[in-house]
Design an enzyme around this catalytic site. Sequence first.
Site, PDB file in Angstrom:
ATOM      1  N   HIS A 172      -9.352 -83.796  -7.566  1.00 19.85           N
ATOM      2  CA  HIS A 172      -7.838 -83.958  -6.881  1.00 19.85           C
ATOM      3  C   HIS A 172      -7.031 -84.846  -7.932  1.00 19.85           C
ATOM      4  O   HIS A 172      -5.881 -84.614  -8.121  1.00 19.85           O
ATOM      5  CB  HIS A 172      -8.010 -84.319  -5.531  1.00 19.85           C
ATOM      6  N   TRP A 228      -5.796 -59.778  13.511  1.00 19.33           N
ATOM      7  CA  TRP A 228      -6.096 -60.803  12.174  1.00 19.33           C
ATOM      8  C   TRP A 228      -4.988 -61.069  11.428  1.00 19.33           C
ATOM      9  O   TRP A 228      -3.794 -60.502  11.613  1.00 19.33           O
ATOM     10  CB  TRP A 228      -7.311 -60.054  11.361  1.00 19.33           C
ATOM     11  N   ASP A 277     -10.752 -84.488   0.503  1.00 15.38           N
ATOM     12  CA  ASP A 277     -10.089 -84.657  -0.920  1.00 15.38           C
ATOM     13  C   ASP A 277     -11.371 -84.709  -1.976  1.00 15.38           C
ATOM     14  O   ASP A 277     -12.200 -85.273  -1.787  1.00 15.38           O
ATOM     15  CB  ASP A 277      -9.442 -85.866  -1.156  1.00 15.38           C
TER      16      ASP A 277
HETATM   17 MN    MN Z   1      -5.292 -84.837   0.154  1.00 12.73          MN
END
Ligand code: MN
Length: 264
Positions: free
Chosen positions: A79, A61, A75
């Site tokens: 944001h 891992w 997004d």
């Molecule tokens: Mn972005």
Amino acid sequence: MSVLADLMDALRTRRVEVVDLTAPLHSGTPILQLPPPFANASPFAVEEISRYDDRGPAWYWNDIRTSEHTGTHFDAPVHWVTGRDGEDIAQVAPARLLAPAVVLDFAEQSAADPDFLLEIDHVRAWEAEHGPLPDGGWLLYRTGWDARSEDGAAFLGVDPSPSRTDSGPHTPGISVECARWLAEESPVLGVGVETVGTDAGAAHSFDPPFPCHSFLLGAGKYGLTQLQNLARLPVTGAVVIAGPLPIVGGSGSPARVLALVENP
Ligand code: MN
């Protein structure tokens, strides 16, 4: 037959196909480069925790390091400053992660002009031929930029030679007027692109700067970036499944993005 059983049957018999719209994620995945004094994201990185060794004899891992806006990603409204009171990525309703999509293909225009901008008239002309944009669906904007996604300078539209005065970035995008119209007047859920961000490379110089981010996220809509394989989708009729991580308070997330496509 139930709808879901019918869908599973259609997948098994390939009446419905799954198209992966996601770019592979690795240390060379191109990321946005902002000029000083702005802070930048770190490149994607993998750090091994153990690999069938003293640190963990039967398992392998890694830790990963990534920004929320690296590679194929989602997004969220929060944001952008215009969407600061909107949803963070964990607040996006799961039902909105599955949505119809249409593809507007401007790859030819973008190849001829890397600063090509989608205008309202382009979308109107598309609608005259194919019908209205989908209510609560994605506008996927094809520019051919996915072919460049393993070549950082070409993908970001920058000229790496320091002697050039106009070093970019030059990548296609959406005009200020069209971004405002898509945000405020069209029924779309968001815009998906093949480029590093939803805005044009030159959008820092627009008024307002980065109009796609500004208007769409400000209207509570979404962005999907660095998509691939849009050429394999029909103009209308695909269904997009976007899977961002529910990062609590996060502004976005790398996402696996798939499309379901019906074969004729
Ligand atoms: Mn972005």
